[in-house]
Design a protein around this motif. Sequence first.
Motif, mmCIF file in Angstrom:
data_model
loop_
_atom_site.group_PDB
_atom_site.id
_atom_site.type_symbol
_atom_site.label_atom_id
_atom_site.label_comp_id
_atom_site.label_asym_id
_atom_site.label_seq_id
_atom_site.Cartn_x
_atom_site.Cartn_y
_atom_site.Cartn_z
ATOM 1 N N PRO A 105 0.866 -1.274 0.043
ATOM 2 C CA PRO A 105 0.236 0.011 0.115
ATOM 3 C C PRO A 105 0.844 1.221 0.060
ATOM 4 C CG PRO A 105 0.373 -0.748 2.171
ATOM 5 C CD PRO A 105 0.963 -1.644 1.528
ATOM 6 N N TYR A 106 0.131 2.440 -0.254
ATOM 7 C CA TYR A 106 0.877 3.839 -0.115
ATOM 8 C C TYR A 106 0.060 4.918 -0.114
ATOM 9 C CZ TYR A 106 -0.595 4.326 -5.222
ATOM 10 O OH TYR A 106 -1.324 4.368 -6.310
ATOM 11 N N LEU A 107 0.641 5.801 0.823
ATOM 12 C CA LEU A 107 0.216 7.235 0.645
ATOM 13 C C LEU A 107 0.956 8.141 0.358
ATOM 14 C CD1 LEU A 107 -0.567 5.459 3.679
ATOM 15 C CD2 LEU A 107 -2.178 7.520 3.996
ATOM 16 N N ARG A 108 0.988 8.983 -0.582
ATOM 17 C CA ARG A 108 1.814 9.950 -1.170
ATOM 18 C C ARG A 108 1.511 11.123 -1.236
ATOM 19 N NH1 ARG A 108 3.290 5.633 -5.885
ATOM 20 N NH2 ARG A 108 4.284 4.210 -4.552
ATOM 21 N N PHE A 109 2.155 11.920 -0.566
ATOM 22 C CA PHE A 109 1.496 13.712 -0.480
ATOM 23 C C PHE A 109 2.541 14.332 -1.478
ATOM 24 C CE2 PHE A 109 0.488 11.422 3.314
ATOM 25 C CZ PHE A 109 -0.634 12.118 3.849
ATOM 26 N N TYR A 110 2.015 15.370 -2.413
ATOM 27 C CA TYR A 110 2.772 16.108 -3.507
ATOM 28 C C TYR A 110 2.385 17.469 -3.324
ATOM 29 C CZ TYR A 110 3.450 11.592 -5.618
ATOM 30 O OH TYR A 110 3.808 10.273 -5.974
ATOM 31 N N ASP A 111 3.324 18.538 -3.466
ATOM 32 C CA ASP A 111 3.024 19.924 -3.361
ATOM 33 C C ASP A 111 2.495 20.321 -5.153
ATOM 34 O OD1 ASP A 111 5.176 19.999 -5.376
ATOM 35 O OD2 ASP A 111 6.771 20.805 -3.742
ATOM 36 N N GLY A 112 2.276 21.524 -4.953
ATOM 37 C CA GLY A 112 1.684 21.842 -5.905
ATOM 38 C C GLY A 112 2.236 21.950 -7.484
ATOM 39 N N GLU A 113 3.597 21.456 -7.100
ATOM 40 C CA GLU A 113 4.344 21.380 -8.418
ATOM 41 C C GLU A 113 4.681 19.788 -8.912
ATOM 42 O OE1 GLU A 113 8.114 23.656 -7.869
ATOM 43 O OE2 GLU A 113 6.969 25.658 -7.911
ATOM 44 N N GLY A 114 4.077 19.053 -8.091
ATOM 45 C CA GLY A 114 4.339 17.680 -8.211
ATOM 46 C C GLY A 114 5.467 16.938 -7.688
ATOM 47 N N ASN A 115 6.109 17.740 -6.552
ATOM 48 C CA ASN A 115 7.218 17.232 -5.776
ATOM 49 C C ASN A 115 6.775 16.475 -4.825
ATOM 50 O OD1 ASN A 115 9.062 18.393 -7.407
ATOM 51 N ND2 ASN A 115 8.593 20.431 -6.276
ATOM 52 N N LEU A 116 7.147 15.264 -4.527
ATOM 53 C CA LEU A 116 6.886 14.413 -3.475
ATOM 54 C C LEU A 116 7.417 15.061 -1.981
ATOM 55 C CD1 LEU A 116 5.697 11.699 -2.473
ATOM 56 C CD2 LEU A 116 8.099 10.810 -2.596
ATOM 57 N N ILE A 117 6.308 15.187 -1.227
ATOM 58 C CA ILE A 117 6.620 15.730 0.090
ATOM 59 C C ILE A 117 6.637 14.682 1.411
ATOM 60 C CG2 ILE A 117 5.679 17.044 1.982
ATOM 61 C CD1 ILE A 117 3.732 18.270 0.063
ATOM 62 N N ALA A 118 6.172 13.710 1.148
ATOM 63 C CA ALA A 118 6.186 12.477 1.981
ATOM 64 C C ALA A 118 5.293 11.335 1.529
ATOM 65 C CB ALA A 118 5.169 12.804 3.623
ATOM 66 N N SER A 119 5.974 10.276 1.903
ATOM 67 C CA SER A 119 5.353 8.820 1.296
ATOM 68 C C SER A 119 5.374 7.795 2.539
ATOM 69 C CB SER A 119 6.168 8.286 0.396
ATOM 70 O OG SER A 119 5.683 7.220 -0.030
ATOM 71 N N TYR A 120 4.261 7.245 2.572
ATOM 72 C CA TYR A 120 4.110 6.282 3.919
ATOM 73 C C TYR A 120 3.499 4.874 3.196
ATOM 74 C CZ TYR A 120 4.493 10.352 6.792
ATOM 75 O OH TYR A 120 4.714 11.345 7.327
ATOM 76 N N SER A 121 3.746 3.670 4.015
ATOM 77 C CA SER A 121 3.365 2.493 3.364
ATOM 78 C C SER A 121 2.404 1.938 4.186
ATOM 79 C CB SER A 121 4.570 1.523 3.009
ATOM 80 O OG SER A 121 5.204 1.464 4.287
ATOM 81 N N ARG A 122 2.526 2.648 5.471
ATOM 82 C CA ARG A 122 1.266 1.850 6.281
ATOM 83 C C ARG A 122 0.756 3.219 7.125
ATOM 84 N NH1 ARG A 122 5.579 -0.989 7.973
ATOM 85 N NH2 ARG A 122 5.574 -0.044 10.032
ATOM 86 N N LEU A 123 -0.555 3.100 7.466
ATOM 87 C CA LEU A 123 -1.157 4.047 8.149
ATOM 88 C C LEU A 123 -0.540 4.394 9.542
ATOM 89 C CD1 LEU A 123 -4.004 5.713 8.058
ATOM 90 C CD2 LEU A 123 -5.082 3.791 9.618
ATOM 91 N N GLU A 124 -0.191 3.547 10.203
ATOM 92 C CA GLU A 124 0.602 3.707 11.731
ATOM 93 C C GLU A 124 1.618 4.388 11.539
ATOM 94 O OE1 GLU A 124 1.316 -0.876 11.037
ATOM 95 O OE2 GLU A 124 0.308 0.629 9.978
ATOM 96 N N GLU A 125 2.384 4.631 10.308
ATOM 97 C CA GLU A 125 3.512 5.441 10.053
ATOM 98 C C GLU A 125 3.208 6.938 10.532
ATOM 99 O OE1 GLU A 125 5.221 4.580 6.294
ATOM 100 O OE2 GLU A 125 5.901 2.405 6.994
ATOM 101 N N LEU A 126 1.940 7.245 9.929
ATOM 102 C CA LEU A 126 1.573 8.709 10.242
ATOM 103 C C LEU A 126 1.806 9.269 11.525
ATOM 104 C CD1 LEU A 126 -1.675 8.689 7.971
ATOM 105 C CD2 LEU A 126 0.385 9.861 7.229
#
Length: 347
Positions: A105-126
């Motif tokens: 699984p993945y959760l990926r956060f990007y800024d307005g220019e498409g740059n990766l801010i953060a990435s997580y593979s599990r919910l408990e990592e948040l």
Amino acid sequence: MKRILGIILTAVFLSALSIPCGATDTEATTYRDYPGFADVAEGSASYEAIKLCYERGLMNGTSDTAFNPQGKLTVAQLVVLAARLYDLQCGGDGTVPDLPDLSQPYLRFYDGEGNLIASYSRLEELPAYNAAANPYIALSETPDDPALPETCTLQIGYEGYNWVGSYEGVRESHESAGGVMHQGLVGTGYRFADPKAGRFTNLPGQQYVERYKDAWWFPAVFYLGSEGVMNFWGELVYRASNGNNGDDSGYDPAVRFSKDNATRSLFAWLVDLTAGPLETVNETASAPDVEIGETRDAESILRLYQAGVLTGVDAAGNFGGDRELTRAQAAIMMARVLEPSLRVRTA
């Protein structure tokens, strides 16, 4: 801070972070040639509907030469039809995707220019998460963290799965008061305005995935869950079992879905969820035995009456929600969803 995640099942972290398709009347597309089933007479009441449902990729025959129009539609078959209908209404070809690799699984956060801010593979990592009406996900335990941009795009999915949920978030900062978390809103993170972004329980939990993953109908359940259409255990199983609590009450979907026949009520609920908004052609259409606040899924039933998809089972126009469906009856009603010219206009 991570302790707030204890209330959320890790295995169901993949929310239905997408808005169910809003297609109303999609352009007709034929995906295959009708074979001419021997048990469906040309000119019969269900012939055109069965032909259309086959050509559009919604329904198959029970063999290469037979459709079995009077055979009963099972819960399992209805769930798969609902998933195909949803895909067709969203512009697909009615194909239900296979189950993804649930270990990626993945959760990926990007800024307005498409740059990766953060990435997580599990919910408990948040750092923290709050499943309110408008979900909040914290990416930092520091309030007003300058490293995080004002807005972000969140994508959630599984590696190799052909579905991605994409949502826009606005930055928020929160501090815990007196060492006590303020409703889980801590640090710096993002607020997601779409309430569906908080439906972390649409997908079956890991215990259910392991139990049912080999069932032929389970990819359809998973697909509808990943799209935010329904919750497997809390909605589908509850209705299919007539209000029982699943395995604890002796109702095992692995056995019962393929044995139990679908009712008209279950059909209406699933079709209303998966068809998308349909044009109202009968403003005042109703059924004497359907009452808002008294009849389960009355709103869904009446919407489909008013869209010209459902009609009554007798001269009085009663819906007959407990009655079972034949394959021909299901084809007729599904065809009305797919082809607006077939919808029944009572006025």
